[in-house]
Design an enzyme around this catalytic site. Structure first.
Site, mmCIF file in Angstrom:
data_model
loop_
_atom_site.group_PDB
_atom_site.id
_atom_site.type_symbol
_atom_site.label_atom_id
_atom_site.label_comp_id
_atom_site.label_asym_id
_atom_site.label_seq_id
_atom_site.Cartn_x
_atom_site.Cartn_y
_atom_site.Cartn_z
ATOM 1 N N ARG A 157 44.450 36.456 23.288
ATOM 2 C CA ARG A 157 44.141 36.533 24.726
ATOM 3 C C ARG A 157 43.907 37.966 25.176
ATOM 4 O O ARG A 157 43.090 38.225 26.058
ATOM 5 C CB ARG A 157 45.271 35.885 25.527
ATOM 6 C CG ARG A 157 45.222 34.359 25.474
ATOM 7 C CD ARG A 157 46.401 33.729 26.186
ATOM 8 N NE ARG A 157 47.635 33.880 25.428
ATOM 9 C CZ ARG A 157 48.812 34.130 25.962
ATOM 10 N NH1 ARG A 157 48.935 34.309 27.265
ATOM 11 N NH2 ARG A 157 49.882 34.222 25.207
ATOM 12 N N HIS B 215 56.744 30.432 23.229
ATOM 13 C CA HIS B 215 55.461 31.134 23.202
ATOM 14 C C HIS B 215 54.389 30.175 23.699
ATOM 15 O O HIS B 215 54.309 29.037 23.227
ATOM 16 C CB HIS B 215 55.140 31.588 21.775
ATOM 17 C CG HIS B 215 54.047 32.611 21.709
ATOM 18 N ND1 HIS B 215 52.736 32.312 22.015
ATOM 19 C CD2 HIS B 215 54.060 33.934 21.395
ATOM 20 C CE1 HIS B 215 51.999 33.402 21.868
ATOM 21 N NE2 HIS B 215 52.774 34.392 21.511
#
Length: 531
Positions: free
Chosen positions: A338, A318
């Site tokens: 994000r 990740h």
């Protein structure tokens, strides 16, 4: 708490924030992505892999840490195990107490099968509980399972098994409805419409969430359903070998009570492996976002019994694991940060990539920024880049962070970091086991009556997984395994129990010249400094 260099870099991030917030970085071309991955992604570090010398995947490469476990000694001596003394006798034995195991148990119970969950920790101690961002499903008018399929197929480098991915995306809307009916508290607009957002690599907003603790909310609901149905759960008990019958079919497991070390025998007409991931093996020394029990047990059990693995050489790192402070090093910083508007920024305050590239591309970009380009931010633990969280409220308005990602805000607040006002430092963390046990669309492995669900499966996502498709796969393939395992149990008569495959594997190791002082499955990581 920050070093002088970190504070100087943070000032550059603050100075450029308004300009960076409106900046639209271009997405990489397919050729650029391919070059980037081959140069910087950990899956391409050939020196970190070994070639298996025995078993169904002989000649194929796997991470060194996994190879050591696949080619290790069993925890048992078969001639010392009394298979005639059966402690548990069920229709469907489910190994693993996470979201996939719980979903399988619920559906097996629906079908009238006598199901039982055995888990080495407690029900809910699983990566499911730790998933944050959301669960994908194409259930909006501007979306479709076909578009979902294309996003996921491309994001996985066109390597997914088509029949598995087809099942994942076509059954996704029903999975969301099933969870909603069970009581999952999804984020909804005042009129009851589910709120959806983008994830990395998605062309539509199809991410359903429960703030930023989606996995915990889903696991809470599934756990309660299992317990309310009074489905037996044997906790703190690990499966340490599969049992086959005389016909080579899966027929149960040898269990180990983790507290008393007592050996127990479970006989079953069918078995479901739902043991989750492998993050706690810390491939290549990476930190991990995974729960304490994620040690690839299911892969070891199935492989020793003769089941083939698919894509065991590919892992997901990740892109945004916490890089600072050290107390949460490696902890997951959800991609939802994000998707809400935060961007990745280097030491000079520059945006260096599109914030919603796929996870493998994002991780490789960060590694490149911190290594060859020398644009990482030095921390006491290593290096990282900034994730400029104050951008979220610059774009979405005051209160957005507390409303949409409260768990993230609380995690950093414990260390006096207010993510509404200051950026956070991130670096890739070992997150997901893309590869696993090879299955057909009905969930069955190459061993008859051995079904697999969740992160222990290989092939659903190909060689990279998009955000939100793992919470989806535990539901779709957990339910799938539960339904098909219970149906198969109805037509199965268990033959004489045997552990002959364990002896056969040991013989194969000896003939290949493999010697090991390890036993497997690993069960739990060992962090003692002086062993």
């Amino acid at each position: 708490m920050y070093t002088k260099e970190m504070l100087e870099s943070m000032k550059k991030v603050e100075a450029n924030r308004e300009a960076n917030a409106v900046l639209e970085p271009r997405r990489m071309t397919a050729e650029e992505k391919d070059t980037l991955l081959k140069t910087y992604h950990p899956d391409y570090r050939q020196e970190e892999f070994d070639v298996l010398a025995i078993g169904p995947n002989k000649g194929e490469k796997v991470p060194k840490e996994l190879a050591a476990l696949l080619q290790a000694n069993s925890r048992i001596q078969p001639d010392q195990i009394d298979l005639s003394h059966v402690d548990y006798d069920v229709d469907v034995l489910i190994i693993g107490g996470g979201g996939a195991g719980a979903s399988a148990a619920i559906e097996a119970d629906n079908a009238g099968a006598k199901a039982m969950i055995v888990t080495k920790l407690r029900i809910g101690d699983a990566n499911t509980m730790m998933a944050e961002g959301g669960i994908q499903a194409a259930d909006k008018p501007n979306d479709s399972p076909a578009v979902h399929y294309l996003d996921a197929f491309g994001g996985g480098h066109f390597a997914a098994k088509p029949e598995l991915l087809y099942k994942l995306v076509t059954e996704a809307p029903e999975a969301i409805q099933w969870l909603n009916d069970l009581g999952v508290e999804f984020d909804k607009a005042p009129d009851g419409t589910m709120i959806t957002t983008h994830g990395g690599g998605t062309s539509r907003k199809r991410m359903h969430a429960a703030k930023d603790y989606s996995g915990a909310e889903i696991m809470r609901t599934l756990r309660d359903e299992v317990l309310n149905r009074e489905i037996p759960v044997v906790d703190f008990t690990a499966a340490i070998e599969l049992i086959l019958d005389e016909n080579g079919k899966a027929a149960g497991a040898v269990l180990l009570n983790m507290e008393t070390q007592e050996i127990l025998i479970a006989r079953a007409k069918t078995v479901v492996i739902a043991t989750g991931g492998a993050g706690r093996l810390h491939y290549q020394g990476f930190p991990t976002s995974n729960h304490y029990g994620a040690t690839a047990d299911g892969l070891v059990l199935a492989y020793r019994a003769g089941a083939k693995l698919l894509y065991p050489d590919t892992l997901q790192y990740h892109p945004t694991g916490a890089a600072y402070p050290e107390q949460i090093f490696g902890a997951l910083v959800t991609e939802k940060v994000r998707s809400l508007g935060a961007k990745l920024i280097n030491v000079d305050g520059e945006v260096f990539m599109h914030p919603l590239e796929t996870r493998d591309v994002s991780a490789a970009s960060i590694i490149r920024e911190c290594s060859d380009r020398g644009k990482g931010v030095a921390t006491p633990e290593g290096t990282g880049v900034w994730l400029d969280t104050p951008m979220i409220e610059l774009k979405g308005g005051e209160g957005t962070i507390e409303k949409r990602i409260p768990a993230m805000m609380r995690m950093f607040a414990k260390y006096d970091i207010d993510i509404r006002k200051e950026p956070i430092l991130v670096y890739p963390t070992l997150h997901y086991q893309n590869g696993g046990i090879d299955i057909s669309s009905n969930g069955q492995s190459s061993i008859e009556n051995l079904f697999v669900a969740g992160e222990a499966v290989g092939g659903i996502h190909g060689r990279n997984r998009l955000m939100g498709n793992s919470l989806l796969d535990i539901i779709v393939f957990g339910r799938n395994a539960g339904r098909n395992a219970s149906a198969k149990a109805k037509e199965t008569t268990v033959g004489a129990l045997t552990l002959a495959h364990v002896d056969a594997y040991a013989k194969e190791m000896k003939e290949a010249g493999i010697t090991s002082d390890m036993v497997s499955p690993k069960l739990l990581p060992d962090y003692r400094r002086n062993k």
